[in-house]
Enzyme design. Structure first.
Site, PDB file in Angstrom:
ATOM      1  CG  HIS A   1      -0.401   0.375   2.500  1.00 47.00           C
ATOM      2  ND1 HIS A   1      -0.004  -0.546   3.447  1.00 47.00           N
ATOM      3  CD2 HIS A   1      -0.159   1.588   3.045  1.00 47.00           C
ATOM      4  CE1 HIS A   1       0.457   0.084   4.515  1.00 47.00           C
ATOM      5  NE2 HIS A   1       0.371   1.380   4.302  1.00 47.00           N
TER       6      HIS A   1
ATOM      7  N   GLY B   1       5.135  -1.059   6.366  1.00 44.90           N
ATOM      8  CA  GLY B   1       6.229  -1.710   5.658  1.00 44.90           C
ATOM      9  C   GLY B   1       7.321  -2.228   6.559  1.00 44.90           C
TER      10      GLY B   1
END
Length: 249
Positions: free
Chosen positions: A61, A204
């Protein structure tokens, strides 16, 4: 609003021990040598972690809306702004998982190929990631995460790496309608504790169990530390085959 009331509200929002506190602490400098800062125009936007000499893992994302170009990856950092001689900066090519869903963040995993191999040092080293689903952490297991994400819901970000230990939450709870409901899939786990959570800018980054990365910081609620919107993490062991195929291109 007069100035006294304004600053009182500001202080309360930033420091009250409620949902707005993420509860981590500064990491020892370079104690997590796999940590990566993923940047655009010199600004940290997401985290990542080094898994081999030329590959970093992160969240898909982070690279939506055409943000796969112009990416820089910085390794060996503790302070984002400081002139540290341990830092190594790379151009990068991003590979998002083809089945990533923006609607519920399922399959939220990305691989980043650096433009050249890293120079390994005490401040830059890869970390192992989990391939065996049977070894993934169970409910109540304590896991660790780290990042340069916001310290509170007002968006204040640290200059230096922070870390956090949190327990894995019950799957049935995360799948409840008042938590994530049907958006919580088998590819995710959730982990958080009272006033302890990942936040904006941590996406992340790694979730570690016994020194091995088992998850990727993915998504949560609009408020960090919200009791019914704990942090969501992508379970890496579900993607071993895709990782191997992608990194051997």
């Amino acid at each position: 609003m007069n100035r006294l009331i304004f600053f009182s509200v500001l202080f309360y929002a930033a420091f009250h021990t409620g949902d707005c506190i993420t509860g981590g602490q500064e990491a020892k400098a370079h104690s997590r040598p796999y940590m990566a800062s993923v940047q655009w125009n010199g600004k940290h936007e997401c985290g990542g972690f080094l898994i081999s000499s030329q590959w970093v893992m992160s969240a898909a994302h982070c690279f939506q809306d055409g943000r796969t170009s112009g990416v820089k990856v910085v390794l060996g950092a503790h302070s984002l702004s400081g002139a540290e001689d341990t830092k190594q900066t790379f151009d990068a090519e991003v590979y998002n998982h083809p089945d990533f869903s923006i609607s519920n963040y399922d399959n939220d995993i990305a691989l980043i190929k650096l433009d050249k191999p890293v120079t390994q040092s005490d401040a830059v080293k890869p970390v192992k990631f989990q391939r065996d689903e049977t070894a993934d952490p169970k409910e109540a297991a304590v896991v660790e995460t780290a990042g340069w994400g916001s310290l509170n819901n007002m968006g204040g970000r640290p200059d230096k790496l922070h870390e956090l230990s949190i327990p894995v939450m019950e799957r049935w709870r995360c799948g409840r309608a008042d938590f994530y409901g049907e958006k919580f899939t088998s590819n995710m786990l959730c982990a958080a504790d009272k006033r302890k959570d990942t936040c904006d800018g941590d996406s992340g980054g790694p979730l570690l169990y016994r020194g091995i990365v088992v998850g990727i910081t993915s998504n949560g609620g609009k408020k960090c530390g919200s009791s019914r919107k704990p942090g969501l993490y992508t379970i890496i062991s579900h993607y071993a085959s895709w990782i191997d195929t992608t990194t051997t291109k």
